[in-house]
Motif scaffolding. Structure first.
Motif, PDB file in Angstrom:
ATOM      1  N   ALA A   1      10.106  18.213  15.105  1.00  0.00           N
ATOM      2  CA  ALA A   1       9.161  17.627  14.818  1.00  0.00           C
ATOM      3  C   ALA A   1       8.796  16.095  15.747  1.00  0.00           C
ATOM      4  O   ALA A   1       8.132  15.666  16.616  1.00  0.00           O
TER       5      ALA A   1
ATOM      6  N   ARG B   1       6.786  17.038  18.575  1.00  0.00           N
ATOM      7  CA  ARG B   1       5.932  17.543  17.492  1.00  0.00           C
ATOM      8  C   ARG B   1       4.775  18.278  17.948  1.00  0.00           C
ATOM      9  O   ARG B   1       4.322  19.078  17.556  1.00  0.00           O
TER      10      ARG B   1
ATOM     11  N   LEU C   1       5.417  22.046  17.714  1.00  0.00           N
ATOM     12  CA  LEU C   1       5.922  23.083  16.372  1.00  0.00           C
ATOM     13  C   LEU C   1       4.320  22.826  15.190  1.00  0.00           C
ATOM     14  O   LEU C   1       3.784  23.716  15.182  1.00  0.00           O
TER      15      LEU C   1
ATOM     16  N   ALA D   1      12.141  24.935  10.932  1.00  0.00           N
ATOM     17  CA  ALA D   1      12.178  22.773  11.179  1.00  0.00           C
ATOM     18  C   ALA D   1      11.706  22.457  10.078  1.00  0.00           C
ATOM     19  O   ALA D   1      11.940  20.801   9.990  1.00  0.00           O
ATOM     20  N   LEU D   2      11.159  23.202   9.284  1.00  0.00           N
ATOM     21  CA  LEU D   2      10.305  22.192   7.762  1.00  0.00           C
ATOM     22  C   LEU D   2      11.779  22.232   6.944  1.00  0.00           C
ATOM     23  O   LEU D   2      11.849  22.664   5.714  1.00  0.00           O
TER      24      LEU D   2
ATOM     25  N   PRO E   1      13.411  15.222   7.680  1.00  0.00           N
ATOM     26  CA  PRO E   1      14.117  14.684   9.094  1.00  0.00           C
ATOM     27  C   PRO E   1      15.213  14.408   8.886  1.00  0.00           C
ATOM     28  O   PRO E   1      16.545  13.595   8.211  1.00  0.00           O
TER      29      PRO E   1
ATOM     30  N   THR F   1      11.874  17.321  10.037  1.00  0.00           N
ATOM     31  CA  THR F   1      10.233  17.130   9.795  1.00  0.00           C
ATOM     32  C   THR F   1       9.554  16.163   9.171  1.00  0.00           C
ATOM     33  O   THR F   1      10.307  15.966   8.235  1.00  0.00           O
ATOM     34  N   ASP F   2       9.377  15.064   9.892  1.00  0.00           N
ATOM     35  CA  ASP F   2       8.807  14.473   9.049  1.00  0.00           C
ATOM     36  C   ASP F   2       8.287  14.631   8.144  1.00  0.00           C
ATOM     37  O   ASP F   2       7.300  16.121   8.724  1.00  0.00           O
TER      38      ASP F   2
ATOM     39  N   THR G   1       3.618  15.795   9.582  1.00  0.00           N
ATOM     40  CA  THR G   1       3.978  16.353  10.639  1.00  0.00           C
ATOM     41  C   THR G   1       3.886  18.112   9.236  1.00  0.00           C
ATOM     42  O   THR G   1       3.364  19.140   9.296  1.00  0.00           O
ATOM     43  N   GLY G   2       4.845  17.646   8.495  1.00  0.00           N
ATOM     44  CA  GLY G   2       5.517  19.473   8.070  1.00  0.00           C
ATOM     45  C   GLY G   2       4.181  19.493   7.417  1.00  0.00           C
ATOM     46  O   GLY G   2       3.262  20.369   6.606  1.00  0.00           O
TER      47      GLY G   2
ATOM     48  N   TYR H   1       9.744  23.713   1.675  1.00  0.00           N
ATOM     49  CA  TYR H   1       9.758  22.255   2.894  1.00  0.00           C
ATOM     50  C   TYR H   1       9.615  21.508   1.566  1.00  0.00           C
ATOM     51  O   TYR H   1      11.019  20.242   1.448  1.00  0.00           O
TER      52      TYR H   1
END
Length: 395
Positions: A8, A12, A15, A55-56, A59, A65-66, A69-70, A92
């Motif tokens: 992300a 981002r 994603l 991805a989740l 970071p 992923t921040d 964004t998550g 997450y």
């Protein structure tokens, strides 16, 4: 083969497009899967193949992923299927467990492995509550030469039949310490018992996990969970509010999904009152849209404050987690009220198979945490700045 995970921080938009595509795929058969009520085996495979599980994760350099964004990804997927959004929210947050209980440096290798293996995380870590009387721990650890042996039963709210990693806390019989441990799926002595015939969130895969003399290596011990809130490290204190906030985004997804589906039914002529010049219909949709936007604003504010706290990491001030938790409790209260109100009202607007699933899902998602209890805790924190009140709000 699973696709390459999308990062992300650098990609981002990619994603978010992936999340949209996954949501569209899930929406196509959401009603059928809700009616079947099976564990989320297929759903987990869809998330893994799309690279969403990898991805989740928290970071790091070239991965993860921040928080902002998550949460956006969780909400988008929850709008299509809130059970899958629930699975993803818990995945997450539990993927952050290494940081919450061990620290960022110690967690790096574990997070990198999670990305490589595309693990699905779940778990149930209990919150220390002031002056709570208990009948004893449900999970215990007995030391042995090469680590510990874990025994007991714990109810887990998602993914019991499909998760790759389970995060739980247990009391060490020798020291009395509460240790947070990571247990991989399929280890000897571990069995799962999925819950059946749930009112809502039928595909989330909740159930009991039984640990019968399960070996826990030193590497699987993530850290120590203090038994009271006063001795909890500031960053560790964010663990439970982070989970509850991620679930607020699931509640918002339910609101968005219910409103969107009801609107499409109204526009398509499959509603009790058809659009046109009906002022009562406009009033109702205006009320519901306003409730949704108000809840979104409150949850987004809490999300921003949580993101800032997570970015601060171990430098977090001792007083900050209480304020973050109070704001999350407020967001949870507003989001729960909106989800219950909107999903009940849309049933009065349109008649279609499966529309009731939004109300059922909202009921199950919000039933565990009574609003009055949270409101009293929020009020005590507002008046007295009480850390006890904040801890109690998440009991």
């Amino acid at each position: 083969m699973p696709s390459t995970p999308v990062i992300a921080g650098e990609q981002r938009p990619a994603l978010l497009r992936t999340a949209r595509d996954v949501a569209d795929d899930l929406a196509a058969d959401a009603i059928v899967r809700d009616q079947a009520g099976e564990p989320p085996t297929d759903e987990a495979a869809r998330l893994r193949e799309a690279g969403v599980l990898a991805a989740l994760t928290p970071p790091g350099p070239g991965r993860g992923t921040d928080w902002r964004t998550g949460c956006t990804v969780i909400r988008r997927i929850a709008a299509a299927d809130s059970s899958v959004g629930d699975v993803l929210a818990r995945h997450y947050v539990h993927a952050w467990s290494g940081r919450f209980y061990a620290g960022r440096h110690d967690a790096a290798a574990l997070e990198e492995q999670s990305v490589r293996e595309q693990w699905l995380w779940t778990g149930a870590v209990r919150v220390p509550v002031p002056d709570e009387d208990t009948e004893g721990p449900d999970l215990t650890l007995r030391p042995r030469d090469a680590g510990h042996v874990l025994n007991g039963i714990r109810f887990v709210e998602a993914s019991v039949a499909v998760a790759d990693q389970f995060v739980v806390d247990a009391v060490c019989g020798a020291t009395g310490d509460v240790l947070v441990v990571r247990v991989p799926r399929g280890v000897r002595g571990m069995t799962t018992e999925p819950a059946r015939d749930r009112l809502g969130q039928r595909v989330v895969g909740a159930g009991r996990v039984v640990f019968d003399r399960v070996a826990v290596t030193p590497a699987q011990v993530l850290g120590r969970r203090p038994q009271d809130e006063e001795s909890t490290a500031p960053f560790t204190a964010l663990a439970e509010p982070a989970l509850r906030l991620a679930l607020c985004h699931v509640a918002l997804g339910i609101v968005e999904g219910a409103l969107s589906e009801a609107r499409d039914l109204s526009r398509g002529g499959r509603a009790y009152r058809l659009p046109g010049a009906d002022p009562d219909l406009f009033l109702t949709y205006g009320e519901l849209a306003s409730a949704a936007q108000t809840a979104t604003a409150v949850v987004d504010r809490a999300t921003e404050v949580m993101a800032q706290a997570l970015d601060t990491g171990t430098r977090l001030d001792a007083e900050e987690p209480a304020g973050v938790a109070a704001l999350v409790a407020t967001a949870e209260t507003v989001a729960s009220k909106a989800a219950l109100h909107v999903t009940a009202r849309v049933l009065e607007l349109a008649d279609a198979p499966g529309l009731d699933r939004f109300w059922r899902n909202a009921r199950v998602l919000t039933a565990q945490h009574p609003a009055a209890h949270r409101l009293r805790s929020i009020g005590e924190h507002y008046l007295n700045g009480s850390h006890r009140a904040v801890a109690a709000a998440f009991h």
